[in-house]
Design a protein around this motif. Sequence first.
Motif, PDB file in Angstrom:
ATOM      1  N   LEU A  32       7.489  -9.572 -15.623  1.00  0.00           N
ATOM      2  CA  LEU A  32       6.250 -10.233 -15.222  1.00  0.00           C
ATOM      3  C   LEU A  32       5.217 -10.185 -16.333  1.00  0.00           C
ATOM      4  CD1 LEU A  32       5.890  -8.750 -11.638  1.00  0.00           C
ATOM      5  CD2 LEU A  32       6.597 -11.081 -12.226  1.00  0.00           C
ATOM      6  N   SER A  87       3.104 -13.890 -24.539  1.00  0.00           N
ATOM      7  CA  SER A  87       2.372 -12.691 -24.957  1.00  0.00           C
ATOM      8  C   SER A  87       0.880 -12.900 -24.725  1.00  0.00           C
ATOM      9  CB  SER A  87       2.606 -12.396 -26.443  1.00  0.00           C
ATOM     10  OG  SER A  87       3.953 -12.083 -26.678  1.00  0.00           O
ATOM     11  N   THR A  88       0.144 -11.807 -24.657  1.00  0.00           N
ATOM     12  CA  THR A  88      -1.290 -11.930 -24.452  1.00  0.00           C
ATOM     13  C   THR A  88      -1.918 -12.658 -25.630  1.00  0.00           C
ATOM     14  OG1 THR A  88      -1.609  -9.733 -25.392  1.00  0.00           O
ATOM     15  CG2 THR A  88      -1.508  -9.899 -22.991  1.00  0.00           C
ATOM     16  N   ALA A  94      -3.455  -6.474 -30.197  1.00  0.00           N
ATOM     17  CA  ALA A  94      -2.893  -7.735 -29.704  1.00  0.00           C
ATOM     18  C   ALA A  94      -2.393  -7.608 -28.267  1.00  0.00           C
ATOM     19  CB  ALA A  94      -1.756  -8.183 -30.614  1.00  0.00           C
ATOM     20  N   GLY A 119       5.686  -0.126 -10.558  1.00  0.00           N
ATOM     21  CA  GLY A 119       4.777   0.058  -9.447  1.00  0.00           C
ATOM     22  C   GLY A 119       3.326   0.155  -9.851  1.00  0.00           C
ATOM     23  N   SER A 147       0.132  -1.339 -12.916  1.00  0.00           N
ATOM     24  CA  SER A 147      -0.246  -2.483 -13.741  1.00  0.00           C
ATOM     25  C   SER A 147       0.323  -2.395 -15.150  1.00  0.00           C
ATOM     26  CB  SER A 147      -1.771  -2.565 -13.846  1.00  0.00           C
ATOM     27  OG  SER A 147      -2.340  -2.554 -12.573  1.00  0.00           O
ATOM     28  N   ARG A 177      17.277  -2.949 -10.570  1.00  0.00           N
ATOM     29  CA  ARG A 177      15.989  -2.260 -10.474  1.00  0.00           C
ATOM     30  C   ARG A 177      16.152  -0.752 -10.332  1.00  0.00           C
ATOM     31  NH1 ARG A 177      10.854  -3.669  -9.404  1.00  0.00           N
ATOM     32  NH2 ARG A 177      11.460  -5.840  -9.358  1.00  0.00           N
ATOM     33  N   VAL A 192       1.332 -10.002 -16.196  1.00  0.00           N
ATOM     34  CA  VAL A 192       0.122  -9.913 -15.382  1.00  0.00           C
ATOM     35  C   VAL A 192      -0.955  -9.185 -16.167  1.00  0.00           C
ATOM     36  CG1 VAL A 192       1.208 -10.095 -13.130  1.00  0.00           C
ATOM     37  CG2 VAL A 192       1.090  -7.884 -14.229  1.00  0.00           C
ATOM     38  N   CYS A 193      -2.134  -9.781 -16.203  1.00  0.00           N
ATOM     39  CA  CYS A 193      -3.200  -9.213 -17.025  1.00  0.00           C
ATOM     40  C   CYS A 193      -3.889  -8.055 -16.348  1.00  0.00           C
ATOM     41  CB  CYS A 193      -4.253 -10.273 -17.354  1.00  0.00           C
ATOM     42  SG  CYS A 193      -5.351 -10.673 -15.971  1.00  0.00           S
ATOM     43  N   CYS A 194      -3.984  -8.091 -14.998  1.00  0.00           N
ATOM     44  CA  CYS A 194      -5.029  -7.278 -14.383  1.00  0.00           C
ATOM     45  C   CYS A 194      -4.577  -6.644 -13.078  1.00  0.00           C
ATOM     46  CB  CYS A 194      -6.265  -8.135 -14.142  1.00  0.00           C
ATOM     47  SG  CYS A 194      -6.741  -9.113 -15.581  1.00  0.00           S
ATOM     48  N   GLY A 195      -3.383  -6.154 -13.071  1.00  0.00           N
ATOM     49  CA  GLY A 195      -2.913  -5.486 -11.863  1.00  0.00           C
ATOM     50  C   GLY A 195      -1.877  -6.300 -11.127  1.00  0.00           C
ATOM     51  N   ARG A 196      -1.002  -5.586 -10.423  1.00  0.00           N
ATOM     52  CA  ARG A 196       0.035  -6.240  -9.605  1.00  0.00           C
ATOM     53  C   ARG A 196      -0.539  -6.377  -8.207  1.00  0.00           C
ATOM     54  NH1 ARG A 196       5.497  -4.881 -11.244  1.00  0.00           N
ATOM     55  NH2 ARG A 196       5.905  -4.159  -9.153  1.00  0.00           N
ATOM     56  N   VAL A 240      -8.694  -0.843 -15.419  1.00  0.00           N
ATOM     57  CA  VAL A 240      -7.256  -0.997 -15.227  1.00  0.00           C
ATOM     58  C   VAL A 240      -6.503   0.068 -16.002  1.00  0.00           C
ATOM     59  CG1 VAL A 240      -5.304  -2.528 -15.508  1.00  0.00           C
ATOM     60  CG2 VAL A 240      -7.530  -3.461 -14.912  1.00  0.00           C
ATOM     61  N   LEU A 287      10.964  -9.552  -7.117  1.00  0.00           N
ATOM     62  CA  LEU A 287      10.307  -9.948  -8.370  1.00  0.00           C
ATOM     63  C   LEU A 287      11.174  -9.592  -9.571  1.00  0.00           C
ATOM     64  CD1 LEU A 287       6.688  -8.696  -7.614  1.00  0.00           C
ATOM     65  CD2 LEU A 287       7.375 -11.083  -7.917  1.00  0.00           C
ATOM     66  N   PRO A 288      11.103 -10.390 -10.614  1.00  0.00           N
ATOM     67  CA  PRO A 288      11.818 -10.035 -11.846  1.00  0.00           C
ATOM     68  C   PRO A 288      11.118  -8.885 -12.567  1.00  0.00           C
ATOM     69  CG  PRO A 288      10.509 -12.004 -12.186  1.00  0.00           C
ATOM     70  CD  PRO A 288      10.377 -11.664 -10.731  1.00  0.00           C
ATOM     71  N   ASP A 289      11.787  -8.328 -13.554  1.00  0.00           N
ATOM     72  CA  ASP A 289      11.222  -7.192 -14.286  1.00  0.00           C
ATOM     73  C   ASP A 289      10.263  -7.611 -15.397  1.00  0.00           C
ATOM     74  OD1 ASP A 289      12.616  -5.382 -12.758  1.00  0.00           O
ATOM     75  OD2 ASP A 289      14.363  -5.412 -14.084  1.00  0.00           O
ATOM     76  N   GLN A 341       2.909   0.426  -1.942  1.00  0.00           N
ATOM     77  CA  GLN A 341       2.918   0.273  -3.400  1.00  0.00           C
ATOM     78  C   GLN A 341       1.542   0.602  -3.960  1.00  0.00           C
ATOM     79  OE1 GLN A 341       5.024  -0.744  -5.878  1.00  0.00           O
ATOM     80  NE2 GLN A 341       6.870  -1.324  -4.764  1.00  0.00           N
ATOM     81  N   LEU A 342       1.477   1.530  -4.903  1.00  0.00           N
ATOM     82  CA  LEU A 342       0.201   1.907  -5.489  1.00  0.00           C
ATOM     83  C   LEU A 342      -0.215   0.881  -6.528  1.00  0.00           C
ATOM     84  CD1 LEU A 342       0.732   5.722  -5.999  1.00  0.00           C
ATOM     85  CD2 LEU A 342      -0.578   4.593  -4.218  1.00  0.00           C
ATOM     86  N   ASP A 343      -1.321   0.235  -6.309  1.00  0.00           N
ATOM     87  CA  ASP A 343      -1.935  -0.663  -7.285  1.00  0.00           C
ATOM     88  C   ASP A 343      -3.263  -1.086  -6.700  1.00  0.00           C
ATOM     89  OD1 ASP A 343      -2.372  -2.679  -9.363  1.00  0.00           O
ATOM     90  OD2 ASP A 343      -0.248  -2.362  -9.769  1.00  0.00           O
TER      91      ASP A 343
END
Lengths: 543, 270
Positions: free
Chosen positions: A132, A433-434, B51, B96, B98, B5, A134-138, B68, A128-130, A86-88
């Motif tokens: 998610l 939300s962020t 936001a 796949g 971020s 998925r 996440v602020c800073c990468g998976r 990122v 994992l659910p769709d 997985q690319l991250d």
Amino acid sequence: MTSSRLATIFTVLSIAHGVNAQPASHEGEAVFSPVTWNRLVNAADEPHNWLMYNGTLDSQRFSRLDQINIDTVGDLELKWAHHIPQLDRAETTPLVVDGIMFITESPSNVVAVDAVTGRPFWRYNHPLPDDLRVCCGRNNRGVAILGETLYMSTLDAHLVAIDGRSGSLVWNREVADHRSGYSKTAAPLIVKDRVVTGIAGGEYGIRGFLDAYDADTGEREWRTHTIPGPDHPDNRTWAGDSWRTGGSPTWLTGSYDPELNLVYWGTGNPGPDWNGDVRMGDNLYADSVLALDGDTGAMSWYFQFTPHDEHDWDAIQVPVLADIELDGEARKAMLWANRNGFYYTLDRETGEFLLGKPFAKQTWAEGLDSNGRPIRRPDTSPSREGTLVAPIAGGGTNWWSPAYSPRTGLLYVNSFDGEAVFFSREQDYNEGSTFTGGGTETPLPIDHYQSAIRAIEPTTGDIQWEFPITARTRAGVLATAGDLVFSASVEGYFYALDATTGEPLWHIALGGPVHAQPMSYAVNGQQFVTMTIGNTVYTFGLN
Amino acid sequence: MHWKRSTRWMAILLPVLFVAPTVAVTTSAQESENLYTSRLDLRMGRSVFRAQCTTCHGLNAGGGNEGVGPDLTTGRFRRADSDLGLYRIIRDGVPGTSMTGVGTDASEQSVWQLVTYLRSLNDFSSAADLPGSAEAGQRIFVGKGDCAQCHMVNGQGGRLGPNLSLLGEQRDPETIQAALLDPNADVDPRWWTMRATGPNGQSFEGVRMNEDTFTFRIMDAEENLRAFSKYGDWSYERVQTSTMPSYADNLTVDEREDLVAYLYSLRSKP
């Protein structure tokens, strides 16, 4: 003394005293034995293994192996590579237990490989659910192990237990609701028979906490909120109801002192990140280190590095525990290079501030007062027009593991001398939300700035040496009994420095960005050093 | 709707990979066309961006501090070459990676407004009413200005300065004018100069092709490529000024306006 203890000591001695480099092999041997709590407490006594995220409970990230040393490091060669599909961002620190390596992969997977060849035994892919948040990468940084069971955080804010021999799921617990902005990325920490684990979500208006779960059943045993509730006087350090969405996450692995029975854990930014006007006060216990009773989670003490933070300077660094002599007095110390640009030495029994000074470029404080509280400069808060401040939101350092060598007495830190323009704005909280209240920009191309590996003397805070590396590098550090410091740089170099002088002794270009930290282990007398660069886990040994 | 998925992957990838035919065949007119392009929509899009997106992409979309999110101000998007492609990525994210989408809870209007905002970041007028003559400017470029000595345009010219073939899509006329007057005001680090001196006193100098922790590489004045180690026998120096001269005195005001008109006309599509 038990025979297994004798065997362990013999193994340590044979590794530590210059066994000739032979091709490692454990062909046909039965490998992987249960990891007891006693083994974890004494992890330094079996340096051929890497039994937890930071190597040992004191998080020194120091390997007692010395086959690879300042005289032999030039003979390092690639032994194997493992590609992460997985690319991250690959932020993993693998564990090694008796010749088996456990590597976590993006987004929330783990694979067990033969530590000699890199070839897999099994793989666990966490569904994992769709939706998610996440602020800073998976990403995922690693597993913990107790007995024959691995424990892993997942991006949907669950904690899972996985059988270490087969990869089968043992149990799966929801730690928090991911739809509210919670996620989990850090390796848990084993404390006795409990799994201690934190939470991420500081950019989503969560209320942070640290949890402990029964390792066998997955039942939660204690939870300590990192923002006290209204029944606690420290709740008044938050204006109005701002504490409810105040962040203060716990997204990195902490440390543990078995003698004091204290768990040490850093906390992240108060939220919203860049608009402090809506949460006036010191915002306890954001940007702090907490010392908690290992059995109950009750707070023994706290130390807040950045009161009322408005720059996103999480105190999400690894608490490095070291016994040092300061002014002729033996101190149980905690060494901490903070994202806010200051280095601190604390007394880890009491939380007393012992000393501190900048280790990276900072423009926001005149210095620290006698209690370690920053003396702020005026006009450094984020603004609508933008305010130029150093360090950047990402900090003078970040979550990248430092390392401490008891041989040199130096703390090695990946640091960054940068600056950013900080903006603030009004923002309403919407669950899931962020919730950042602003943003940042770097005013110049990154080439104008500098990263460096810095060696800090913890009894003075002085920088003993530095090795400049390309900005902005997000690599952790490993120190070894071979008097080497291993780390990497943003363009994909893996390198070794002389731990005493900082002189570069070896490097290789591996060609990918780095977000991980090195570790070392040995199999049948051969030492290896492993580093993840790009999406590949590389392992090197002597030829 | 909760998709499996694999179905979701297909839904995201197909429009990105086959944008033009897919738009015509599988989407409604409302979905494929951005109806929210007013100045108010642009402001609303900017508000949503600040936001939802700044943590990764930076406050003004120039890329995040943490590396990122990529720079979104270039007008070129790796995974989308149409407004609909942008719409789909903003809404659904990129599996796949971020990049998480704003989700189906976000209104269609707000997603399109985000598209409008992103497009505005690179919306230089293609027919600017500039005072100079592009034809005259081209003659100055290859003649009196001697610009082609270092700069390449459509495969012709030197290699010691930036390729200017698409400059009209990357810079506004005011920025081009400013660079002609004061080339040192904002020098891209790619065009700094590196000087290397060897153990026997030999030295080389050239534009900074690339520099990293242990090495650097240059192109010298004869356009030779040379590589050096920072920790060998050679010493080195980094010069952060431009090799380009100022045209404040070398060209007249009219000549500079002609040159700006020419440079601003350089685009992939005239």
